[in-house]
Design a protein around this motif. Structure first.
Motif, PDB file in Angstrom:
ATOM      1  N   VAL A 135       0.867  -1.189   0.000  1.00 48.12           N
ATOM      2  CA  VAL A 135       0.000   0.000   0.000  1.00 48.12           C
ATOM      3  C   VAL A 135       0.900   1.235   0.000  1.00 48.12           C
ATOM      4  O   VAL A 135       1.657   1.460   0.941  1.00 48.12           O
ATOM      5  N   ARG A 186      -0.478   7.999  -0.332  1.00 45.71           N
ATOM      6  CA  ARG A 186      -1.518   8.632  -1.144  1.00 45.71           C
ATOM      7  C   ARG A 186      -2.476   7.630  -1.776  1.00 45.71           C
ATOM      8  O   ARG A 186      -3.214   7.963  -2.699  1.00 45.71           O
ATOM      9  N   ALA A 187      -2.488   6.397  -1.287  1.00 43.36           N
ATOM     10  CA  ALA A 187      -3.432   5.412  -1.802  1.00 43.36           C
ATOM     11  C   ALA A 187      -4.846   5.729  -1.319  1.00 43.36           C
ATOM     12  O   ALA A 187      -5.044   6.305  -0.248  1.00 43.36           O
ATOM     13  N   SER A 188      -5.837   5.360  -2.116  1.00 41.52           N
ATOM     14  CA  SER A 188      -7.238   5.434  -1.689  1.00 41.52           C
ATOM     15  C   SER A 188      -7.649   4.060  -1.176  1.00 41.52           C
ATOM     16  O   SER A 188      -7.322   3.031  -1.774  1.00 41.52           O
ATOM     17  N   ILE A 189      -8.362   4.047  -0.040  1.00 37.89           N
ATOM     18  CA  ILE A 189      -8.679   2.784   0.631  1.00 37.89           C
ATOM     19  C   ILE A 189     -10.127   2.814   1.117  1.00 37.89           C
ATOM     20  O   ILE A 189     -10.515   3.704   1.871  1.00 37.89           O
ATOM     21  N   ALA A 207       2.523   3.804   5.517  1.00 39.06           N
ATOM     22  CA  ALA A 207       1.946   4.584   4.414  1.00 39.06           C
ATOM     23  C   ALA A 207       1.243   5.815   4.961  1.00 39.06           C
ATOM     24  O   ALA A 207       0.590   5.773   6.004  1.00 39.06           O
ATOM     25  N   LEU A 247      -3.113   9.073   3.151  1.00 40.08           N
ATOM     26  CA  LEU A 247      -4.121   8.148   2.651  1.00 40.08           C
ATOM     27  C   LEU A 247      -5.471   8.836   2.486  1.00 40.08           C
ATOM     28  O   LEU A 247      -5.833   9.731   3.253  1.00 40.08           O
ATOM     29  N   THR A 280     -11.632   2.286  -5.322  1.00 36.08           N
ATOM     30  CA  THR A 280     -10.435   2.668  -4.573  1.00 36.08           C
ATOM     31  C   THR A 280      -9.276   1.740  -4.939  1.00 36.08           C
ATOM     32  O   THR A 280      -9.474   0.652  -5.473  1.00 36.08           O
ATOM     33  N   ASP A 281      -8.073   2.177  -4.621  1.00 30.62           N
ATOM     34  CA  ASP A 281      -6.893   1.362  -4.895  1.00 30.62           C
ATOM     35  C   ASP A 281      -6.923   0.065  -4.083  1.00 30.62           C
ATOM     36  O   ASP A 281      -6.594  -1.006  -4.595  1.00 30.62           O
ATOM     37  N   PHE A 282      -7.307   0.172  -2.821  1.00 29.90           N
ATOM     38  CA  PHE A 282      -7.343  -0.983  -1.922  1.00 29.90           C
ATOM     39  C   PHE A 282      -8.647  -0.964  -1.126  1.00 29.90           C
ATOM     40  O   PHE A 282      -9.315   0.069  -1.017  1.00 29.90           O
TER      41      PHE A 282
END
Length: 251
Positions: A15, A18-21, A44, A47, A167-169
């Motif tokens: 992860v 700046r990931a979207s979760i 990380a 977020l 979202t990314d995750f």
């Protein structure tokens, strides 16, 4: 097809900042505590979280929030977290509030490949007209407000256009799951978990009971494994660690 990871740390190791979760749970019911703690240890930052609420002080997403690891939250209920209120009102946190049912449908739509939909929820309010404070300036003025949304009439009734969420995750918690990622949720802990799982491009599920493929009957599976990429088996102690948000006792 075996999606089981060796540990929660391994499951969230990639992860990035700046990931979207998308995160399942409602209050403290059904929150993926172990995965959130592993993400906190992983480091990380910046977020962007999509979740019904942002945990409580010191628990769930509140752990990441207190460590200044979240920069934006899309949610529908934020009333149980004092640190959340402080960061929002001081301009440290961007917040997109959305009606609860709309949030649920935005997650489901994103997972189903539906880019947008019309709903009557929010028509005639700032949800549709714009102007909701997304971010405050340090002096208390509104630095960023929600934009107006498209509205249309169908059969004489007004509806507002809402966009699906991907979202990314996604981090979710299930009661039972098999090695293929098929999940079963228990009672109220289902809440936002299936919807968040659908919205994530990479979905990680922590499961209280891991079973072998074939042990779950097809008609008891709440979320098929096609939506889940990684599974983490919880220890008995981790599975039993369920806090009560508000305990009410007789005098």
């Amino acid at each position: 097809m075996d999606k089981v990871c060796g540990s929660a740390a391994e499951a969230v190791a990639d992860v990035p900042d700046r990931a979207s979760i998308a995160v399942g749970g409602f209050g403290l019911s059904g929150i993926p505590t172990v995965l959130i703690d592993a993400l906190h240890a992983q480091g990380a930052t910046a977020l962007e979280v999509v979740s019904n609420n942002c945990g409580v002080d010191g628990r769930g997403l509140g752990v990441l929030l207190a460590a200044d690891r979240i920069t934006r939250v899309t949610g529908s209920y934020v009333g149980e977290n004092k640190e959340f209120a402080r960061q929002y009102l001081s301009g440290e946190l961007e917040v997109e509030l959305t009606p609860q049912g709309t949030l649920a449908e935005r997650l489901r739509a994103g997972g189903a490949g539906i880019p947008a939909f019309y709903t009557p929820a929010g028509v005639g309010t700032q949800v549709a007209q714009g102007g909701l404070p997304w971010r405050y300036a340090p002096d208390g003025t509104v630095a960023l407000a929600s934009p107006p949304k498209e509205t249309r009439q169908f059969h004489g009734r007004s509806y507002v256009l809402e966009h699906g969420i991907t979202t990314d995750f996604a981090l979710v918690r299930a009661w039972r799951g098999d090695r293929h990622g098929n999940l079963v949720f228990r009672r109220a802990a289902a809440n936002f978990n299936p919807l968040a799982a659908m919205a994530g491009r990479v979905t990680v599920a922590e499961v209280e009971q891991l079973v072998e493929p074939g042990e779950l009957r097809p008609d008891e599976v709440h979320l098929p494994g096609i939506y889940v990429q990684r599974v983490v088996e919880l220890t008995p102690a981790e599975a039993a660690d369920k806090r009560i948000e508000k305990r009410t006792l007789r005098a």
